[in-house]
Scaffold this motif. Sequence first.
Motif, PDB file in Angstrom:
ATOM      1  N   MET A  86     -15.772  19.662  46.023  1.00 15.28           N
ATOM      2  CA  MET A  86     -16.267  18.393  45.486  1.00 15.28           C
ATOM      3  C   MET A  86     -15.228  17.297  45.660  1.00 15.28           C
ATOM      4  O   MET A  86     -14.021  17.541  45.607  1.00 15.28           O
ATOM      5  N   GLY A 120     -21.136  21.765  40.746  1.00 15.23           N
ATOM      6  CA  GLY A 120     -21.260  22.643  41.902  1.00 15.23           C
ATOM      7  C   GLY A 120     -20.291  23.799  41.777  1.00 15.23           C
ATOM      8  O   GLY A 120     -19.587  23.944  40.774  1.00 15.23           O
ATOM      9  N   TRP A 135     -21.118  20.345  46.053  1.00 15.10           N
ATOM     10  CA  TRP A 135     -22.145  21.336  45.682  1.00 15.10           C
ATOM     11  C   TRP A 135     -21.479  22.674  45.389  1.00 15.10           C
ATOM     12  O   TRP A 135     -20.314  22.841  45.597  1.00 15.10           O
TER      13      TRP A 135
END
Length: 578
Positions: free
Chosen positions: A20, A16, A578
């Motif tokens: 995270m 991502g 993401w």
Amino acid sequence: MPDPAEPYAQRPALRGTRHMASAGHYGAAHAAFAVLEAGGNAVDAAVAGGIALGVVQPDIVNVAGVAPIMIRMADGAVWTIAGLGPWPRATDPEHVLRNCGGTIPEGILRTVVPAAPDAWITALARFGTMRFSEVVQAAIRFAEGFPVHPLMADTIAGYREKYARWPSNAAIFLPGGRPPRVGEIFVQSDLAKSLRYMADEESAALARGGDRASGLEAARAAFYRGDIAQAILRFHREAGGWLAAEDLADYRSPVERAITTRFAGVDVHTCGAWCQGPVLHQALALLDPAALKAAGHNSADYLHQIIEAMKLAFADREAFYGDPDFVNVPLEGLLDPAYAATRARMIDPARAWPDMPPPGQPRGAAPIAAGAPLNVPGAPSGPPRDTSYISVVDRWGNAVSATPSDVSSDTPVIPGTGLCPSSRGSQSFTAPGHPSRMAPGKRPRLTPNPIMLERTGEFVMPLGTPGGDVQSQAMLQVMLNMLLFGMDPQDAVEHPRAATYSFPDSFEPHVTHPGRICLEGRIARATGEALAARGHQVSWWPDRIWRAGAVCMVQADQRSGILTAGADPRRASYAVGW
């Protein structure tokens, strides 16, 4: 054996560009991610996920346990929060020698000052942005009920008789008189009330006109001085424990700069010698990256070098590591490259040390006491007590690595609280002359040790694992998988691992298994035979066994902005982002 440069993992690496988290349980990773999505930074998120680990993995992590934390803020400074409490002031080592056979018994006499609540709140106060009540919501919801996962069910079933010793433990962990089964809802109502009480005390302070800092202090006071403290102290008085009001009220987690060395062009950050963190530095200093790469991944030559380096590092751990407030740990000498070069010459490429090697004599060290009992063979002591882990990176470049721990099967739950104050006294020693001998006000030598890797301008990577004495060994192998063989984080954590047990176990009764190494089943049998021919006592683990650790990490590429996570399928680990 497959080429380690080729994809090997059963799971894809999670990638991502925003933020995270990777944690030892999927619920904790989601708790951290929710805080990130709500605008919190990596510290806020790690605290949310770390407290949640004490709820969704209550067999191996306790909300009132230990929580060593490493924080790298976007400015590049790397800090550690010890999150490890000392023995109470009233601790009597001679009582253990006289009345307990020299072994620190399971139960209330193992209790050290519970440090995790203070460590999490210290992290919020120094480096976070959110209130305690904001980050604790997921943990409260999980305490009201969550589905049991397989490893938790197996662990509680395996320790059924231990949980049954105390009615307060049995009421939670043996509901209906039996261990919980996979998929059943596990409820911890008293723990939910304890966490709500801390949040409510914060809210009350804010309602009185206090600011965020005073609110956090009120949440902390609820645990260390308020109703929770009083419940703990009352139980200890009635049960003959050593913990007293001043032990709780005076506790503060030390905040210190990380210990840093360089390996293969990467800065490796660990906590200090109050835990086993520097073992990783010592082992890495004994290894030649070029020679390891030439030997071939997980070949006999490769694993032999790693195992023998770990033995030498663990020998120094036993001889020198302990609470630096009480013990003169010659850390500068232990990390001196010249000392490492001398120790490296003790590795025979054709023959294993049959037991733990002798410790060295680093600069600044006092002579080893003659006859100091550092290595006592014994029978297996059962499955290792355990731990969990969380790593988080946010969109501003802050990173957190934390290894909360403490079990619930070797000490009583305080009635009405859902909490097991830290039984980490199990990692102290009673032998006179041992650097980690128990003493009033002294911290045990801790196994949990989060790390952080970085190459300036290229990447930052919080990394860690549960696993007791396997922690440093697993982290070292995963590091090598990435740095020498170019594996991505997920591939690196899924490759098979090895571990040595040729040193005293960090947990009571500190047994040792001279020469023993364990290899995961996916390592070639011919490799095991070659290692046995060099004198290693080879035992085989099944594939992907939880005993080999459960490494999680988030690699933040500072050039591309891409975040890549690894989460070890050996346990309930998952990454979210993401």
